[in-house]
Design a protein around this motif. Structure first.
Motif, PDB file in Angstrom:
ATOM      1  N   ASP A   1      43.199  26.329   3.239  1.00 56.25           N
ATOM      2  CA  ASP A   1      44.193  25.892   2.249  1.00 56.25           C
ATOM      3  C   ASP A   1      43.718  26.244   0.841  1.00 56.25           C
ATOM      4  OD1 ASP A   1      45.503  24.872   4.389  1.00 56.25           O
ATOM      5  OD2 ASP A   1      45.149  22.761   3.908  1.00 56.25           O
ATOM      6  N   VAL A   2      44.671  26.513  -0.030  1.00 58.87           N
ATOM      7  CA  VAL A   2      44.359  26.785  -1.435  1.00 58.87           C
ATOM      8  C   VAL A   2      44.345  25.458  -2.190  1.00 58.87           C
ATOM      9  CG1 VAL A   2      45.099  27.964  -3.532  1.00 58.87           C
ATOM     10  CG2 VAL A   2      45.417  29.060  -1.307  1.00 58.87           C
ATOM     11  N   ILE A   3      43.231  25.155  -2.845  1.00 56.11           N
ATOM     12  CA  ILE A   3      43.099  23.905  -3.580  1.00 56.11           C
ATOM     13  C   ILE A   3      43.210  24.213  -5.071  1.00 56.11           C
ATOM     14  CG2 ILE A   3      41.686  21.868  -3.999  1.00 56.11           C
ATOM     15  CD1 ILE A   3      42.550  22.150  -1.132  1.00 56.11           C
ATOM     16  N   THR A   4      44.354  23.880  -5.660  1.00 57.05           N
ATOM     17  CA  THR A   4      44.567  24.116  -7.083  1.00 57.05           C
ATOM     18  C   THR A   4      44.179  22.875  -7.885  1.00 57.05           C
ATOM     19  OG1 THR A   4      46.843  23.313  -6.992  1.00 57.05           O
ATOM     20  CG2 THR A   4      46.486  25.657  -6.549  1.00 57.05           C
ATOM     21  N   ALA A   5      44.026  23.069  -9.209  1.00 59.13           N
ATOM     22  CA  ALA A   5      43.685  21.942 -10.080  1.00 59.13           C
ATOM     23  C   ALA A   5      44.798  20.893 -10.068  1.00 59.13           C
ATOM     24  CB  ALA A   5      43.446  22.445 -11.505  1.00 59.13           C
ATOM     25  N   GLY A   6      46.047  21.346 -10.054  1.00 54.76           N
ATOM     26  CA  GLY A   6      47.175  20.410 -10.008  1.00 54.76           C
ATOM     27  C   GLY A   6      47.193  19.615  -8.728  1.00 54.76           C
ATOM     28  N   ARG A   7      46.828  20.245  -7.620  1.00 59.26           N
ATOM     29  CA  ARG A   7      46.789  19.548  -6.335  1.00 59.26           C
ATOM     30  C   ARG A   7      45.704  18.476  -6.334  1.00 59.26           C
ATOM     31  NH1 ARG A   7      47.150  22.824  -0.688  1.00 59.26           N
ATOM     32  NH2 ARG A   7      48.962  23.602  -1.860  1.00 59.26           N
ATOM     33  N   VAL A   8      44.546  18.826  -6.871  1.00 54.99           N
ATOM     34  CA  VAL A   8      43.442  17.869  -6.935  1.00 54.99           C
ATOM     35  C   VAL A   8      43.815  16.677  -7.821  1.00 54.99           C
ATOM     36  CG1 VAL A   8      41.066  17.514  -7.719  1.00 54.99           C
ATOM     37  CG2 VAL A   8      41.659  19.589  -6.472  1.00 54.99           C
ATOM     38  N   LEU A   9      44.423  16.956  -8.989  1.00 60.05           N
ATOM     39  CA  LEU A   9      44.825  15.883  -9.898  1.00 60.05           C
ATOM     40  C   LEU A   9      45.899  15.006  -9.254  1.00 60.05           C
ATOM     41  CD1 LEU A   9      44.716  14.511 -12.640  1.00 60.05           C
ATOM     42  CD2 LEU A   9      46.390  16.188 -13.480  1.00 60.05           C
ATOM     43  N   GLY A  10      46.855  15.628  -8.558  1.00 58.04           N
ATOM     44  CA  GLY A  10      47.901  14.864  -7.893  1.00 58.04           C
ATOM     45  C   GLY A  10      47.332  13.928  -6.846  1.00 58.04           C
TER      46      GLY A  10
END
Length: 339
Positions: free
Chosen positions: A281-290
């Protein structure tokens, strides 16, 4: 430290074992579900297999003398129709959400469970919420919004199924409370009715969605080998689905609600890492913050409810200490009667 009656373990060791059992079973359940759906996208067939295995395992516990299952009665079954409907719908959209989103985004897509739970508790049960609880709901919503809007290639259908899953999960707890009276307030009886009747309800859906035809085609053209991985995954998830229910009950009974929420938060973090390493899976900064905001909002909610319960428990209860107090109460009662 008081000794626990669990195989001679101390109370602390028993709690650690229960929390670990819950986290392992829940993680395996999500991961194997995703593996099965990646192999063959047959969500209703997978659900049918899982429910069938759960019913078989419940019957095994009955025949082994561990538990006693109730007889299915028509009047009780009719009273449980709302529960079965919301359960089947919830399991369906939950599984369909996992079809369209990856494992690390799954928690964001289903992130609105808490706000919907608070909303339905007020709308349907008339239960008001404190400002701190509303703040926790707003935090969770911000996490959901951040995670969803930061994604570029996310499936919009997956998000729709995730929101629908949040709604059905929130309603499920309310419907369960209303359904317990139909089974004499027996949780075990409700679990058995729920699994048996849900299995019956899902069976025609497997046919109507065309999945049974797909299964027949796969078996006739590719043989059992092509279907073997899916069946193995269904067997594993069926067993672990049964264990997740058991683990949740054990954890809630052996720990506090705060510990249960913390365990869920840790599971969410591990699930995200598992999606990254196991499913690429691609872990983006927005995903981590969400995910962080959703978990933080959930922790804030648990802390707020824990404070409310503690404050309520500490409220003094007035007990008449003298005859004058008792007489005063009687005089007040007489005044009310004359009024």
């Amino acid at each position: 430290m008081a000794a626990s009656n669990w195989f001679g373990l101390s109370e602390r060791a028993a709690v650690v074992c229960v929390v670990g059992f819950y986290m392992v079973t829940a993680l395996v359940m999500v991961s194997v579900n995703k593996w099965a759906l990646n192999t063959l996208p047959l969500p209703w067939t997978l659900l049918w297999i899982q429910m069938l295995i759960a019913v078989i395992l419940l019957k095994v516990t009955q025949y082994s003398g561990l538990l006693k299952m109730p007889e299915i009665k028509a009047d009780v079954a009719r009273a449980l129709i709302p529960l079965i409907a919301i359960n089947v719908l919830g399991l369906g959209v939950n599984t369909l959400c996992l079809v369209y989103v990856d494992t690390s985004f799954y928690q964001i897509a289903r992130g609105l469970v808490l706000p919907f739970t608070v909303f339905f508790a007020f709308a349907l049960l008339g239960q008001p919420s404190s400002k701190l609880v509303l703040a926790s709901c707003f935090t969770v919503f911000c996490g959901f919004y951040t995670g969803v809007t930061s994604e570029i290639n996310v499936s919009h259908l997956g998000i729709v199924f995730g929101v629908a899953s949040s709604i059905t999960t929130s309603l499920h707890a309310i419907v369960i409370k209303k359904s317990l009276g139909a089974v004499d307030n027996s949780t075990l009886n409700l679990v058995y009715y729920n699994n048996v009747l849900s299995l019956i309800a899902v069976t025609p859906l497997v046919v109507l969605t065309g999945e049974s035809a797909e299964v027949s085609y796969r078996l006739s053209t590719d043989g059992f080998a092509a279907f073997q991985t899916f069946l193995i995954a269904g067997l594993i998830t069926g067993i672990f689905g049964f264990l997740v229910n058991l683990a949740s009950f054990l954890q809630i009974s052996k720990t506090s609600p705060t510990t249960h929420m913390i365990a869920g938060a840790v599971r969410g973090v591990i699930q995200t890492l598992l999606g990254y390493f196991a499913f690429n899976d691609v872990i983006t900064a927005g995903r981590v913050l969400g995910i962080f905001l959703i978990l933080f909002g959930g922790a804030l909610y648990t802390w707020a409810k824990d404070k409310e319960m503690t404050a309520k428990a500490q409220q003094p209860t007035y007990i008449p200490m003298t005859q004058q107090d008792v007489d005063g109460e009687d005089d007040d009662e007489d005044d009310r009667n004359r009024a």
